[in-house]
Design an enzyme around this catalytic site. Structure first.
Site, PDB file in Angstrom:
ATOM      1  N   GLU A  19     -16.243   6.211   5.492  1.00 36.84           N
ATOM      2  CA  GLU A  19     -15.483   5.558   6.572  1.00 36.84           C
ATOM      3  C   GLU A  19     -15.449   6.512   7.756  1.00 36.84           C
ATOM      4  OE1 GLU A  19     -11.327   5.035   5.591  1.00 36.84           O
ATOM      5  OE2 GLU A  19     -11.227   6.993   4.629  1.00 36.84           O
TER       6      GLU A  19
ATOM      7  N   ARG B 126       0.835  -1.209   0.000  1.00 31.79           N
ATOM      8  CA  ARG B 126       0.000   0.000   0.000  1.00 31.79           C
ATOM      9  C   ARG B 126       0.868   1.258   0.000  1.00 31.79           C
ATOM     10  NH1 ARG B 126      -4.501   0.576   4.582  1.00 31.79           N
ATOM     11  NH2 ARG B 126      -2.694   1.168   5.823  1.00 31.79           N
TER      12      ARG B 126
ATOM     13  N   LYS C 240      -2.580   6.994   1.275  1.00 29.13           N
ATOM     14  CA  LYS C 240      -2.414   7.349   2.688  1.00 29.13           C
ATOM     15  C   LYS C 240      -1.380   8.476   2.733  1.00 29.13           C
ATOM     16  CE  LYS C 240      -2.161   4.821   7.049  1.00 29.13           C
ATOM     17  NZ  LYS C 240      -3.287   5.424   7.736  1.00 29.13           N
TER      18      LYS C 240
END
Ligand code: PMP
Length: 295
Positions: free
Chosen positions: A195, A62, A162
């Site tokens: 989320e 990721r 991220k």
């Protein structure tokens, strides 16, 4: 003279930065690093259980995907990144449970935005202790509000990156705290559930587990993926489906997943109890399965 900071890292903590292990106080990046100037960079939050990195491949993957999306070449391979984490753990005697923060910054550049006027990205590995929600909250569950801050639109900076810019999530969290809540549910630009400020979200209805697909504007959570696998392996049906707030209000149970949070119930949203206002049986079961899986 800087004020005493009660949150300052322990001075004996060793930080891995660009291949060197240095005491926390000497672990510095330049004021010209675009990570600081523009939030240009990305990171991972990773758990260590019993001295072993949990889902290491998934996290490194990721991170490298975030880098790729930001057109940032960290200049280190998967094996080198794993080696850096191992060195940071060893330097800090991290043999039990802990947490790793892996950071890539764009590096030092001119004061303009251009990535072409920067050189040498920096990589940082902090191997430290973990801060969880207080244990009591795992028994009682979290109280949440819906944030007025919209989760990043996927055509803006993708929520799947991220990135070092978490301002949206930070402001959502502040909003939750101001309202006396523990967490904030964030909606996407269409008004559907994305989320929480730092965790993925699930709802349970009639024994079926639902979570929004990541295309709805959430991070592709490593814990989310693991919990979905665990649930399916244990006979539950898990469906990725668009959700609106109504789905959460009428759910039998809701829970959140994240590296730090693991699995934790959400028992109230916008002052409405979810189900009977207590952590539900499926949430509790998944919490147990999760705990067993990391030991
Ligand atoms: N969403 C956001 C915005 C996050 O920052 C995180 C990580 N704290 C998560 C979801 C959960 O992802 P993971 O399970 O990989 O920690």
């Amino acid at each position: 003279m800087a004020r005493e900071n009660p949150f300052a890292p322990r001075p004996e903590l060793k930080i891995w930065i660009d291949g060197e292990l240095v005491p926390a106080r000497q672990a510095c990046i330049s004021v010209f690093d675009h990570g600081l100037l523009y939030g240009d960079g990305c990171f991972e939050g990773i758990r260590v259980y019993n001295g072993r990195i949990f889902k290491e491949n998934e996290h490194v993957r990721r991170l490298l995907e975030s880098c790729k999306a930001l057109r940032l070449d960290p200049g280190r391979s998967t094996a080198e990144i794993k080696q850096a984490m191992a060195e940071a753990m060893k330097a800090n005697n991290l043999t039990g449970d802990g947490y790793i923060r892996l950071v890539v910054t764009r590096g030092v550049g001119s004061l303009g935005l251009s990535i072409h006027h920067t050189a040498c990205p920096s990589m940082i590995v902090i191997a430290a202790a973990i801060q969880l929600y207080p244990p009591g909250l795992y028994e009682t569950g979290l109280t949440c509000i819906t944030s007025s801050f919209t989760r990043n639109h996927p055509n803006s900076i993708s929520p799947r990156i991220k990135s070092l810019n978490y301002l949206n999530n930070i402001l959502a969290q502040v909003e939750a705290r101001d309202a006396g809540a523990d967490e904030a549910v964030m909606l996407n630009a269409e008004g559907r559930v994305a989320e929480c400020s730092g965790d993925n979200i699930f709802a349970v209805r009639d024994g079926v587990i639902y979570t929004p697909p990541t295309s709805e504007g959430s991070l592709e959570g490593v814990t989310r993926g693991h919990v979905m696998e665990l649930a399916r392996a244990n006979g539950y049906t898990v469906i990725e489906k668009n959700l609106v707030r109504h789905d959460l209000y009428v759910a039998d149970e809701c829970f959140l997943t994240g590296t730090a949070a693991e699995v934790i119930a959400m028992v109230k949203l916008d002052h409405r109890p979810i189900g009977d206002g207590k952590p539900g049986p499926i949430t509790k079961r998944l919490k147990e399965l999760f705990a067993a899986s990391v030991r």
